[in-house]
Design a protein around this motif. Structure first.
Motif: not given
Length: 163
Positions: A71-75, A78-80, A85-87, A124-137
């Motif tokens: 996962w490039e860029g940690l920590p 953010g969105k970019s 990383n999703y791509k 429990d159903i994953p429902r993360g809302e930040d950019d990182f969580a949304l990319a992982k989901l």
């Protein structure tokens, strides 16, 4: 067993490599953008997962097991970086899974559950809302759409030397 580990030099990947090295039957390969010396049954491949020619070459190397941890860029979560990383992950997973029958293992995150306190249950159903969580989901949903066997790991609060 010929095993590829993306993110092998990272915090989690480094520990995974040490565990896999205990089994002499494992022929391990890690990816790095910079040249690294191969040693202790870990063969380094120099390349970038953002390079489609490099990713295609990996698909032809006959890996039987793949751990996708990079996962490039940690920590920075953010969105970019999350979009990047999703791509990268989507193209890598699509390409590597089309090569042969492989055992695919991918690391998610406890942040997929969002900013919660208290225990998390299997139901429990994953429902993360930040950019990182949304990319992982989104990566998880993409893997499901490939209709291949896989294992998805959501580690919680990993800590230790080198973090």
């Amino acid at each position: 067993m010929k095993t590829l580990i993306t993110g092998a030099s990272g915090f989690v990947g480094n520990r995974l490599v040490k565990e896999l090295q205990k089994d002499a039957e494992n022929e391990l390969f890690g990816i790095s953008r910079i040249h690294r010396e191969s040693k202790n049954n870990l063969n380094w491949i120099t390349g970038d997962l953002n390079d489609p020619i490099f990713v295609n070459s990996l698909a032809n190397m006959g890996f039987k097991k793949v751990f996708h941890l990079s996962w490039e860029g940690l920590p920075d979560r953010g969105k970019s970086y999350s979009e990047l990383n999703y791509k990268i992950s989507k193209k890598f997973l699509e390409t590597i899974s089309s090569s042969n029958e492989i055992e695919l293992n991918v690391i998610g995150s406890c942040l997929e559950y969002g900013n919660i306190t208290g225990p998390v249950r299997d139901s429990d159903i994953p429902r993360g809302e930040d950019d990182f969580a949304l990319a992982k989901l989104a990566i998880h949903e993409f893997i499901k759409s490939l209709n291949i066997p896989y294992k998805w790991y959501r580690p919680f609060y990993i800590y230790g030397i080198g973090q």
